[in-house]
Design a protein around this motif. Structure first.
Motif, PDB file in Angstrom:
ATOM      1  N   THR A   1      10.714  36.539  -7.480  1.00 49.16           N
ATOM      2  CA  THR A   1      10.193  36.630  -6.113  1.00 49.16           C
ATOM      3  C   THR A   1       9.522  35.337  -5.665  1.00 49.16           C
ATOM      4  O   THR A   1       9.088  35.230  -4.514  1.00 49.16           O
ATOM      5  CB  THR A   1       9.183  37.778  -5.979  1.00 49.16           C
ATOM      6  OG1 THR A   1       8.027  37.487  -6.793  1.00 49.16           O
ATOM      7  CG2 THR A   1       9.787  39.101  -6.423  1.00 49.16           C
ATOM      8  N   ALA A   2       9.439  34.359  -6.552  1.00 50.86           N
ATOM      9  CA  ALA A   2       8.761  33.092  -6.245  1.00 50.86           C
ATOM     10  C   ALA A   2       9.602  32.248  -5.288  1.00 50.86           C
ATOM     11  O   ALA A   2      10.794  32.514  -5.085  1.00 50.86           O
ATOM     12  CB  ALA A   2       8.501  32.323  -7.537  1.00 50.86           C
ATOM     13  N   PRO A   3       9.009  31.223  -4.686  1.00 53.75           N
ATOM     14  CA  PRO A   3       9.792  30.308  -3.843  1.00 53.75           C
ATOM     15  C   PRO A   3      10.986  29.756  -4.609  1.00 53.75           C
ATOM     16  O   PRO A   3      10.940  29.583  -5.832  1.00 53.75           O
ATOM     17  CB  PRO A   3       8.778  29.207  -3.492  1.00 53.75           C
ATOM     18  CG  PRO A   3       7.451  29.910  -3.544  1.00 53.75           C
ATOM     19  CD  PRO A   3       7.568  30.886  -4.680  1.00 53.75           C
ATOM     20  N   VAL A   4      12.052  29.452  -3.899  1.00 52.88           N
ATOM     21  CA  VAL A   4      13.317  29.082  -4.528  1.00 52.88           C
ATOM     22  C   VAL A   4      13.181  27.883  -5.459  1.00 52.88           C
ATOM     23  O   VAL A   4      13.865  27.814  -6.494  1.00 52.88           O
ATOM     24  CB  VAL A   4      14.389  28.832  -3.449  1.00 52.88           C
ATOM     25  CG1 VAL A   4      14.051  27.621  -2.589  1.00 52.88           C
ATOM     26  CG2 VAL A   4      15.771  28.701  -4.076  1.00 52.88           C
ATOM     27  N   ALA A   5      12.302  26.946  -5.156  1.00 50.36           N
ATOM     28  CA  ALA A   5      12.146  25.757  -5.996  1.00 50.36           C
ATOM     29  C   ALA A   5      11.491  26.067  -7.339  1.00 50.36           C
ATOM     30  O   ALA A   5      11.580  25.259  -8.269  1.00 50.36           O
ATOM     31  CB  ALA A   5      11.332  24.704  -5.256  1.00 50.36           C
ATOM     32  N   GLU A   6      10.852  27.229  -7.435  1.00 49.50           N
ATOM     33  CA  GLU A   6      10.122  27.573  -8.655  1.00 49.50           C
ATOM     34  C   GLU A   6      10.864  28.555  -9.557  1.00 49.50           C
ATOM     35  O   GLU A   6      10.562  28.660 -10.743  1.00 49.50           O
ATOM     36  CB  GLU A   6       8.761  28.173  -8.276  1.00 49.50           C
ATOM     37  CG  GLU A   6       7.876  27.242  -7.484  1.00 49.50           C
ATOM     38  CD  GLU A   6       6.600  27.922  -7.004  1.00 49.50           C
ATOM     39  OE1 GLU A   6       6.236  28.975  -7.584  1.00 49.50           O
ATOM     40  OE2 GLU A   6       5.984  27.410  -6.052  1.00 49.50           O
ATOM     41  N   ARG A   7      11.844  29.259  -8.994  1.00 48.88           N
ATOM     42  CA  ARG A   7      12.536  30.247  -9.805  1.00 48.88           C
ATOM     43  C   ARG A   7      13.835  29.681 -10.388  1.00 48.88           C
ATOM     44  O   ARG A   7      14.226  28.557 -10.073  1.00 48.88           O
ATOM     45  CB  ARG A   7      12.818  31.513  -8.996  1.00 48.88           C
ATOM     46  CG  ARG A   7      13.696  31.366  -7.780  1.00 48.88           C
ATOM     47  CD  ARG A   7      13.864  32.710  -7.081  1.00 48.88           C
ATOM     48  NE  ARG A   7      14.850  32.665  -6.012  1.00 48.88           N
ATOM     49  CZ  ARG A   7      14.577  32.600  -4.726  1.00 48.88           C
ATOM     50  NH1 ARG A   7      13.311  32.567  -4.334  1.00 48.88           N
ATOM     51  NH2 ARG A   7      15.551  32.565  -3.831  1.00 48.88           N
ATOM     52  N   LEU A   8      14.465  30.452 -11.232  1.00 52.30           N
ATOM     53  CA  LEU A   8      15.670  30.024 -11.924  1.00 52.30           C
ATOM     54  C   LEU A   8      16.736  29.591 -10.920  1.00 52.30           C
ATOM     55  O   LEU A   8      17.052  30.336  -9.992  1.00 52.30           O
ATOM     56  CB  LEU A   8      16.166  31.171 -12.799  1.00 52.30           C
ATOM     57  CG  LEU A   8      17.318  30.924 -13.748  1.00 52.30           C
ATOM     58  CD1 LEU A   8      17.091  31.704 -15.048  1.00 52.30           C
ATOM     59  CD2 LEU A   8      18.621  31.376 -13.112  1.00 52.30           C
ATOM     60  N   PRO A   9      17.301  28.382 -11.058  1.00 56.24           N
ATOM     61  CA  PRO A   9      18.273  27.900 -10.059  1.00 56.24           C
ATOM     62  C   PRO A   9      19.581  28.674 -10.114  1.00 56.24           C
ATOM     63  O   PRO A   9      20.073  29.023 -11.193  1.00 56.24           O
ATOM     64  CB  PRO A   9      18.477  26.438 -10.459  1.00 56.24           C
ATOM     65  CG  PRO A   9      18.141  26.375 -11.905  1.00 56.24           C
ATOM     66  CD  PRO A   9      17.048  27.383 -12.106  1.00 56.24           C
ATOM     67  N   GLU A  10      20.145  28.937  -8.932  1.00 56.49           N
ATOM     68  CA  GLU A  10      21.397  29.691  -8.854  1.00 56.49           C
ATOM     69  C   GLU A  10      22.481  28.941  -8.081  1.00 56.49           C
ATOM     70  O   GLU A  10      23.586  29.451  -7.923  1.00 56.49           O
ATOM     71  CB  GLU A  10      21.142  31.067  -8.229  1.00 56.49           C
ATOM     72  CG  GLU A  10      20.257  31.927  -9.129  1.00 56.49           C
ATOM     73  CD  GLU A  10      19.975  33.321  -8.577  1.00 56.49           C
ATOM     74  OE1 GLU A  10      20.161  33.545  -7.365  1.00 56.49           O
ATOM     75  OE2 GLU A  10      19.552  34.174  -9.368  1.00 56.49           O
ATOM     76  N   GLY A  11      22.182  27.727  -7.604  1.00 53.62           N
ATOM     77  CA  GLY A  11      23.190  26.941  -6.908  1.00 53.62           C
ATOM     78  C   GLY A  11      23.759  27.645  -5.700  1.00 53.62           C
ATOM     79  O   GLY A  11      24.966  27.597  -5.448  1.00 53.62           O
ATOM     80  N   SER A  12      22.897  28.302  -4.951  1.00 53.60           N
ATOM     81  CA  SER A  12      23.335  29.099  -3.810  1.00 53.60           C
ATOM     82  C   SER A  12      22.283  29.038  -2.715  1.00 53.60           C
ATOM     83  O   SER A  12      21.230  28.425  -2.886  1.00 53.60           O
ATOM     84  CB  SER A  12      23.574  30.555  -4.243  1.00 53.60           C
ATOM     85  OG  SER A  12      22.400  31.095  -4.836  1.00 53.60           O
ATOM     86  N   VAL A  13      22.565  29.687  -1.595  1.00 55.44           N
ATOM     87  CA  VAL A  13      21.585  29.701  -0.505  1.00 55.44           C
ATOM     88  C   VAL A  13      20.373  30.522  -0.930  1.00 55.44           C
ATOM     89  O   VAL A  13      20.440  31.340  -1.859  1.00 55.44           O
ATOM     90  CB  VAL A  13      22.200  30.268   0.785  1.00 55.44           C
ATOM     91  CG1 VAL A  13      23.409  29.471   1.208  1.00 55.44           C
ATOM     92  CG2 VAL A  13      22.557  31.748   0.625  1.00 55.44           C
ATOM     93  N   ASP A  14      19.260  30.316  -0.256  1.00 58.43           N
ATOM     94  CA  ASP A  14      18.028  31.027  -0.580  1.00 58.43           C
ATOM     95  C   ASP A  14      18.022  32.389   0.094  1.00 58.43           C
ATOM     96  O   ASP A  14      17.819  32.505   1.303  1.00 58.43           O
ATOM     97  CB  ASP A  14      16.816  30.205  -0.131  1.00 58.43           C
ATOM     98  CG  ASP A  14      15.494  30.886  -0.461  1.00 58.43           C
ATOM     99  OD1 ASP A  14      15.502  31.889  -1.195  1.00 58.43           O
ATOM    100  OD2 ASP A  14      14.450  30.390   0.023  1.00 58.43           O
TER     101      ASP A  14
END
Length: 252
Positions: free
Chosen positions: A171-184
Motif C-alpha cells: 500500500t506504500a507509494p510506488v517508489a517504495e514498494r516492490l517494482p512491477e514495471g507497470s503503471v501505478d
C-alpha cells in the motif's frame, strides 16, 4: 489471490510431452505467447516474488496458459492498447489446482514473516481464508481467470526486483514498494487490503483513472473485474472444470 469457492473441482492429470515435440496442453488450452507474443508476462507464482515467498506447486515455468477463447480476446485487448502505446502485463493465468492447495497450506502454517506482511499489511494470514482471499478451489484453474495490469510503453520500466532489498508493503507509494514495471494502480499486485479494491476511495485521481482504463479495456472484450482486486478478471462462460496439469516450459 481471489478464489471462487463454488467452482467444481475436477483435477485432471496431464502427462508431460516429449521434449522432442512442442509442449502439449489439454484440449482448449494454449500458451498466450503463441496467440500474442507482444503481451508482457511476469508470472509471479513461478518466482519467489509473491506472497508465499517461493514458487508455488505446479509452476514449472513462468508461462501464461489460458483457454484459447481467452487468449484471442486478450489479443484483441492488446491490439486496442497498442494504439495508445500501452500493453497488458500478465501476473497469473491458468493456475494448477495444486497451487491453490499450496496457498491454503501456507495460510495455515502458523508463521507470519515480514515478507508475508508486505502483501497482507493489515490482515493476519490466518484470516485470509475466512475473508475469501484464499480458498481451496480457484477459477484460475479453469483457464478463464487472469491477474494483470497495464504497462505504459513510453515510461521507464527498467526497475528490477532486488531480493536483498526490504521493500515497503503493497500500500506504500510506488517508489517504495516492490517494482512491477507497470503503471501505478495505487497498490502492488496481490495486495490483500481495502486499497486493492477496484473502487477504493483512498487512492489518487490518477491511480483511479488507470484502474478505470484497465477495466474498460477488458470489459470491451467481455472480461469482468472482481471488485476486491483491481488486477483480477474473468471471462464468463469460458471456464468449466478445474485442472491440475503443471505449467511447463513452452517449446518451439
Amino acid at each position: 489471490m481471489h478464489f471462487v469457492k463454488s467452482i467444481r473441482l475436477a483435477i485432471i492429470a496431464i502427462a508431460a510431452a516429449s521434449s522432442a515435440h512442442a509442449q502439449s496442453l489439454p484440449g482448449g488450452f494454449v500458451y498466450l505467447r503463441d496467440v500474442d507474443p507482444s503481451i508482457i508476462q511476469d508470472i509471479r507464482y513461478a518466482t519467489s516474488s509473491n506472497f508465499v515467498g517461493r514458487p508455488l506447486a505446479g509452476y514449472g515455468a513462468g508461462e501464461c496458459v489460458v483457454k484459447r477463447e481467452v487468449g484471442l480476446r486478450l489479443r484483441a485487448v492488446q491490439h486496442d492498447l497498442a494504439a495508445q502505446q500501452l500493453s497488458l502485463k500478465m501476473f497469473d493465468c491458468y493456475r494448477p489446482a495444486r497451487a491453490s492447495l499450496d496457498m491454503v497450506r501456507w495460510s495455515q502454517n502458523g508463521r507470519e514473516t515480514p515478507a508475508d506482511r508486505r502483501y497482507n499489511p493489515r490482515i493476519p494470514k490466518t484470516e485470509l481464508f475466512r475473508l475469501g482471499y484464499i480458498a481451496s478451489h480457484s477459477q484460475h484453474s479453469t483457464g478463464a481467470a487472469l491477474d494483470l495490469t497495464l504497462v505504459d510503453l513510453k515510461a521507464d520500466n527498467s526497475a528490477k526486483i532486488d531480493p536483498s532489498k526490504a521493500y515497503a508493503d503493497c500500500t506504500a507509494p510506488v517508489a517504495e514498494r516492490l517494482p512491477e514495471g507497470s503503471v501505478d494502480m495505487g497498490t502492488g499486485y496481490d495486495c490483500t487490503d481495502a486499497m486493492g479494491h477496484t473502487a477504493a476511495p483512498s487512492i489518487t485521481r490518477d491511480q483511479r483513472a488507470w484502474r478505470k482504463r484497465l477495466v474498460a479495456a477488458m470489459a470491451k472484450q467481455g472480461f469482468v473485474n472482481y471488485s476486491k482486486e483491481w488486477w483480477h478478471f474473468s471471462l464468463p462462460g469460458a471456464g468449466g472444470a478445474a485442472y491440475d496439469f503443471p505449467i511447463q516450459p513452452r517449446r518451439n
